[in-house]
Design an enzyme around this catalytic site. Structure first.
Site, PDB file in Angstrom:
ATOM      1  N   LEU A   1       0.817  -1.218   0.000  1.00  0.00           N
ATOM      2  CA  LEU A   1       0.000   0.000   0.000  1.00  0.00           C
ATOM      3  C   LEU A   1       0.848   1.264   0.000  1.00  0.00           C
ATOM      4  O   LEU A   1       0.445   2.291  -0.526  1.00  0.00           O
ATOM      5  CB  LEU A   1      -0.919   0.018   1.222  1.00  0.00           C
ATOM      6  CG  LEU A   1      -2.275  -0.659   1.067  1.00  0.00           C
ATOM      7  CD1 LEU A   1      -2.952  -0.803   2.428  1.00  0.00           C
ATOM      8  CD2 LEU A   1      -3.166   0.128   0.127  1.00  0.00           C
TER       9      LEU A   1
ATOM     10  N   GLU B   1       1.897   6.680   6.481  1.00  0.00           N
ATOM     11  CA  GLU B   1       3.270   6.782   5.974  1.00  0.00           C
ATOM     12  C   GLU B   1       3.915   8.119   6.324  1.00  0.00           C
ATOM     13  O   GLU B   1       5.116   8.181   6.586  1.00  0.00           O
ATOM     14  CB  GLU B   1       3.285   6.556   4.459  1.00  0.00           C
ATOM     15  CG  GLU B   1       2.767   5.202   4.008  1.00  0.00           C
ATOM     16  CD  GLU B   1       3.529   4.032   4.580  1.00  0.00           C
ATOM     17  OE1 GLU B   1       3.007   2.901   4.551  1.00  0.00           O
ATOM     18  OE2 GLU B   1       4.668   4.227   5.074  1.00  0.00           O
TER      19      GLU B   1
ATOM     20  N   HIS C   1       5.462   7.804   9.663  1.00  0.00           N
ATOM     21  CA  HIS C   1       6.829   7.264   9.618  1.00  0.00           C
ATOM     22  C   HIS C   1       7.824   8.341   9.199  1.00  0.00           C
ATOM     23  O   HIS C   1       8.920   8.450   9.769  1.00  0.00           O
ATOM     24  CB  HIS C   1       6.900   6.112   8.611  1.00  0.00           C
ATOM     25  CG  HIS C   1       6.215   4.859   9.049  1.00  0.00           C
ATOM     26  ND1 HIS C   1       6.358   4.310  10.299  1.00  0.00           N
ATOM     27  CD2 HIS C   1       5.378   4.019   8.356  1.00  0.00           C
ATOM     28  CE1 HIS C   1       5.653   3.190  10.384  1.00  0.00           C
ATOM     29  NE2 HIS C   1       5.035   3.006   9.223  1.00  0.00           N
TER      30      HIS C   1
ATOM     31  N   HIS D   1       5.636   1.638  14.042  1.00  0.00           N
ATOM     32  CA  HIS D   1       4.404   0.875  14.243  1.00  0.00           C
ATOM     33  C   HIS D   1       4.194   0.627  15.727  1.00  0.00           C
ATOM     34  O   HIS D   1       5.160   0.467  16.483  1.00  0.00           O
ATOM     35  CB  HIS D   1       4.482  -0.462  13.503  1.00  0.00           C
ATOM     36  CG  HIS D   1       4.531  -0.321  12.017  1.00  0.00           C
ATOM     37  ND1 HIS D   1       5.437  -1.003  11.225  1.00  0.00           N
ATOM     38  CD2 HIS D   1       3.785   0.423  11.157  1.00  0.00           C
ATOM     39  CE1 HIS D   1       5.241  -0.693   9.954  1.00  0.00           C
ATOM     40  NE2 HIS D   1       4.244   0.178   9.886  1.00  0.00           N
TER      41      HIS D   1
ATOM     42  N   TRP E   1       3.333  -1.855  17.505  1.00  0.00           N
ATOM     43  CA  TRP E   1       3.774  -3.104  18.119  1.00  0.00           C
ATOM     44  C   TRP E   1       5.300  -3.226  18.166  1.00  0.00           C
ATOM     45  O   TRP E   1       5.838  -4.216  18.646  1.00  0.00           O
ATOM     46  CB  TRP E   1       3.163  -4.303  17.386  1.00  0.00           C
ATOM     47  CG  TRP E   1       3.625  -4.473  15.978  1.00  0.00           C
ATOM     48  CD1 TRP E   1       4.658  -5.251  15.533  1.00  0.00           C
ATOM     49  CD2 TRP E   1       3.079  -3.858  14.814  1.00  0.00           C
ATOM     50  NE1 TRP E   1       4.785  -5.145  14.168  1.00  0.00           N
ATOM     51  CE2 TRP E   1       3.823  -4.302  13.695  1.00  0.00           C
ATOM     52  CE3 TRP E   1       2.010  -2.975  14.592  1.00  0.00           C
ATOM     53  CZ2 TRP E   1       3.544  -3.884  12.392  1.00  0.00           C
ATOM     54  CZ3 TRP E   1       1.748  -2.561  13.293  1.00  0.00           C
ATOM     55  CH2 TRP E   1       2.497  -3.008  12.216  1.00  0.00           C
TER      56      TRP E   1
ATOM     57  N   ASP F   1       7.548   1.121  20.367  1.00  0.00           N
ATOM     58  CA  ASP F   1       7.439   2.242  19.429  1.00  0.00           C
ATOM     59  C   ASP F   1       7.933   3.534  20.063  1.00  0.00           C
ATOM     60  O   ASP F   1       7.757   4.609  19.493  1.00  0.00           O
ATOM     61  CB  ASP F   1       6.001   2.404  18.942  1.00  0.00           C
ATOM     62  CG  ASP F   1       5.038   2.794  20.049  1.00  0.00           C
ATOM     63  OD1 ASP F   1       3.871   3.113  19.737  1.00  0.00           O
ATOM     64  OD2 ASP F   1       5.440   2.768  21.235  1.00  0.00           O
TER      65      ASP F   1
ATOM     66  N   THR G   1       1.082   4.242  24.136  1.00  0.00           N
ATOM     67  CA  THR G   1       0.496   3.234  23.238  1.00  0.00           C
ATOM     68  C   THR G   1       0.776   1.861  23.843  1.00  0.00           C
ATOM     69  O   THR G   1       1.938   1.450  23.931  1.00  0.00           O
ATOM     70  CB  THR G   1       1.091   3.322  21.823  1.00  0.00           C
ATOM     71  OG1 THR G   1       2.512   3.182  21.887  1.00  0.00           O
ATOM     72  CG2 THR G   1       0.751   4.649  21.183  1.00  0.00           C
TER      73      THR G   1
END
Length: 747
Positions: free
Chosen positions: A258, A299, A302, A308, A310, A321, A326
């Protein structure tokens, strides 16, 4: 000079905070309280505001003609909406999110010692930044260039699809997206406004006017994470200067990919993000379940140094992260999970799968957290410090208006989270209610500019999705052409409209065209003329003042960021008069009497500067101090009276005034008025010694305070909550008030 906040400066960065989350529910549902959304903080030490420097500069010219069509309403007061049919020619329709950022990251770590060193240094700088509770001042506005690289006609996506993606980025990064309503209460307090906005660049790296979109036909059927799309030599297109622009490549990606990004610290010639065309924007080729623009939001996260959620350790529950708020997750979440989804012993609430940095479908990712926002701000204040610009050109300014057409009367206009126009009014009490709004339709792409040329008369102007100008009016008994419809006035406008009225049944509207020249059209009481070309290459929306019948004064910034002035004297237009300055904000101008003009700008040192026309000559620039994070708002409620409002580095409201003989509290001093405001203040005066001030709080509500001639209400630092979940807010004061009221201009 150092920037100050709450009286403290640490490492040259202001120490300040931002709290609050948008309310849940409909496009204009109220939420929060004055304490939650407008709690003030700190007192300015040493004014919290100082700075030297003098402006200078030169330059102005232009050409071209406007064109265009289309505006649609849609939805209901509780709804939001933007949709479009998918196009033909797509070769892939991914059904499961796949991001290539870690593939790029690991490749660079293994091949580039410089990248490894840069990443390590950035993480150290980020930790230091966050530990110091630092925060950049104001709002970071990022110029974008979208490189469309296409192999089939369907991949050559439309401008409307590109515009829809920029709109999504702006809502998501300002936490004004209405689907935050799906976040459960246990997580809703984490939703944070990144105070980052995006706009298509209006000039290329060489300084030439540009649309911010490039289009390149390629023989390559699809691209991968090898960065070939980022080079002309390998079937793509080279980036623009990656230190000054966010480069976004849109193309066909293979293997179910993606999108992917490059973390900060990588090679300059591959910096930016790459997005699959069918996962970009909200219309055109965008295909479910990735048709809400969230792939680009992910994106760009990032690109601004987010990982991410996890921690990319597979399913080992040992990754991080680097964001404490989170919860640790065992791995990516796909589709839209049911709350709670417990992994890694993170019960009872489980994974924060509502976060943009997970792998859920577009409709499931709706938020950034406070710690994620801090990391992004650290990136913008360290490794990406040259990216944000202080004054975006051709980008809609914050939306909304307040006008007064008579004593004890106010009409406020805002945009809801569905980009429709909403209205509330004060006639001795608030209507339709203190927290309620009248729905007025449209999908608005600019500030509603509102003028009043007589009692019980309102004229509102906005840009539509085609960047044409649209108009609606109140005639004292009904809205025309209807409560939710608009009159089409044409053009392809690159700035919000600015409107002046110098007499009954007279309106003069000014916009910038696609060539950034100034254009003018007017209503003479019976019909609208076409667009009159007035030349120039303008770097700010026009500021317009009418200080008498058949008199107009227009101010813009030139390509050198100096102020230029032209005027209509009743028979002809002048050329552009050079007024100097190197300005970090558009000019704001007020007229308190015939043949009198007072102009205010922010300088490159973030201080306030003032110059004036006394009927025979212009003064020089008067230095007025401050470290200002918004353009000034200026009003005049009487002869030889000026009141100036702006935000400081702590996002609080500050005020100074001219009483006819001296500046109060001093030439460089400011009165502290509290609040944590998320947009520039706007002010209207409906009587002598009366001021009404409107701002938005961290919960996206509209807030109000007033001066009654003796004291500030509800208090010097307090605010009245007026409800709403507002996507943007701006106030416009009518250029000519009814004869019993003072004349004032402050767009």
């Amino acid at each position: 000079m150092p920037r100050k906040a709450n009286g403290r400066v640490e490492n040259g960065v202001p120490v300040t905070g931002m709290t609050g989350a948008p309310g849940a529910g409909t496009a204009m549902s109220g939420g929060g309280s004055p304490a939650a959304g407008m709690s003030g903080g700190g007192q300015p030490a040493g004014d919290g505001m100082t700075g030297p420097g003098q402006p200078h500069g030169d330059g102005m010219n232009g050409g071209g003609q406007p064109r265009g069509a289309g505006m649609s309403g849609g939805g209901t007061a509780g709804g939001a909406g933007m949709s479009g049919a998918a196009g033909d020619g797509r070769t892939e329709y991914p059904t499961r999110r796949q991001c290539g950022v870690m593939e790029v990251h690991r490749r660079l770590l293994s091949t580039s010692p410089e990248y490894a060193a840069a990443r390590s240094a950035l993480e150290t700088a980020t930790l230091d930044y966050i530990a110091g509770e630092q925060r950049f001042a104001g709002i970071a506005r990022i110029p974008c260039v979208v490189h469309v690289v296409w192999n089939t006609n369907a991949q050559n996506i439309s401008q409307a699809q590109i515009d829809s993606q920029i709109d999504v980025l702006n809502r998501d990064y300002r936490a004004t997206n209405p689907d935050t309503s799906i976040v459960p209460p246990v997580f809703s307090g984490l939703i944070a406004d990144a105070r980052i906005e995006f706009f298509l660049a209006t000039e290329d790296p060489n300084g030439n006017p540009h649309s911010g979109v490039t289009r390149t036909q390629t023989s390559t059927a699809s691209f991968g994470t090898d960065d070939k799309v980022k080079s002309t030599a390998t079937g793509g297109i080279d980036p623009w200067d990656t230190s000054r622009y966010l480069n976004i490549w849109v193309c066909q990606l293979g293997g179910g990919l993606l999108g992917y990004a490059q973390f900060p610290g990588g090679p300059a010639n591959t910096d930016g993000v790459v997005i699959l065309h069918s996962g970009f924007g909200t219309n055109g080729t965008a295909a479910a379940p990735f048709n809400l623009g969230r792939t680009t939001t992910h994106e760009v996260g990032h690109y601004l140094n987010l990982f991410h959620i996890w921690g990319d350790d597979g399913s080992g529950c040992s990754g991080t992260d680097e964001c404490a708020d989170t919860p640790n997750a065992a791995g990516p979440n796909f589709g839209v999970p049911t709350f709670p989804h417990v992994t890694c012993s993170n019960g009872p609430n489980g994974d924060l799968f509502y976060d943009y940095m997970d792998y859920t479908d577009d409709r499931g990712m709706v938020m950034f957290t406070t710690d994620q926002v801090a990391r992004m701000q650290a990136a913008l204040d360290t490794v990406r410090t040259n990216l944000p610009v202080p004054v975006p050109v051709g980008v809609p300014t914050p939306a909304g208006s307040v006008v007064s057409w008579g004593a004890n009367r106010l009409d406020a206009f805002v945009l809801g989270t569905d980009l429709a126009l909403y209205h509330k009014w004060w006639n001795g009490s608030w209507g339709p209610s203190v927290g309620g709004y009248e729905y007025m339709g449209g999908i608005c792409m600019s500030a509603p500019e509102v003028a009043s040329w007589g009692p019980d008369r309102l004229d509102a102007f906005v840009l539509g999705t085609d960047h044409a100008l649209y108009h609606k009016w109140w005639n004292g008994s009904a809205w025309g052409p209807s409560a939710v419809d608009y009159e089409y006035l044409g053009g392809v406008c690159m700035s919000p409209p600015r409107v002046a009225t110098w007499g009954p049944d007279r309106l003069d509207a000014f916009v910038l065209g696609t060539d950034r020249a100034l254009y003018h059209k007017w209503w003479d009481g019976s019909s609208w003329n076409g667009y009159e070309y007035l030349g120039g290459i303008c770097m700010s929306p026009p500021e317009v003042v009418a200080w008498g019948p058949d008199r107009l004064d227009v101010f813009v910034l030139g390509t050198d960021n100096a102020v230029y002035h032209k005027w209509w004297d009743g028979s002809s237009w002048s050329g552009y008069e050079y007024l100097g300055g190197v300005c970090a904000s558009p000019p704001r101008v007020v007229a308190w009497g015939e043949n009198r003009l007072d102009m205010f700008v922010i300088g490159t040192d973030s201080a306030l500067y003032h110059k004036w026309w006394d009927g025979s000559s212009w003064s020089g620039w008067e230095y007025m101090g401050g470290v200002c994070t918004t353009a000034p708002t200026v009003v005049s409620w009487g002869s030889d009276r000026l009141d100036v409002f702006l935000l400081g580095t702590d996002s609080a409201l500050y005020h100074k005034w001219w009483d006819g003989s001296a500046w109060g509290p001093s030439v460089t001093g400011y009165e502290y008025m509290g609040g944590i405001c998320t947009d520039e203040p706007r002010v209207v005066s409906w009587d002598t010694n009366r001021l009404d001030v409107f701002v938005t709080g961290t919960d996206k509500q509209l807030y109000h305070k007033w001066w009654d001639g003796a004291a500030w209400g509800p208090s010097v630092t307090g605010y009245e909550a007026l409800g709403g979940v507002i996507s943007d807010f701006k106030l416009t004061i009518p250029e000519t008030l009814p004869p019993t009221l003072p004349q004032e201009v402050a767009n």
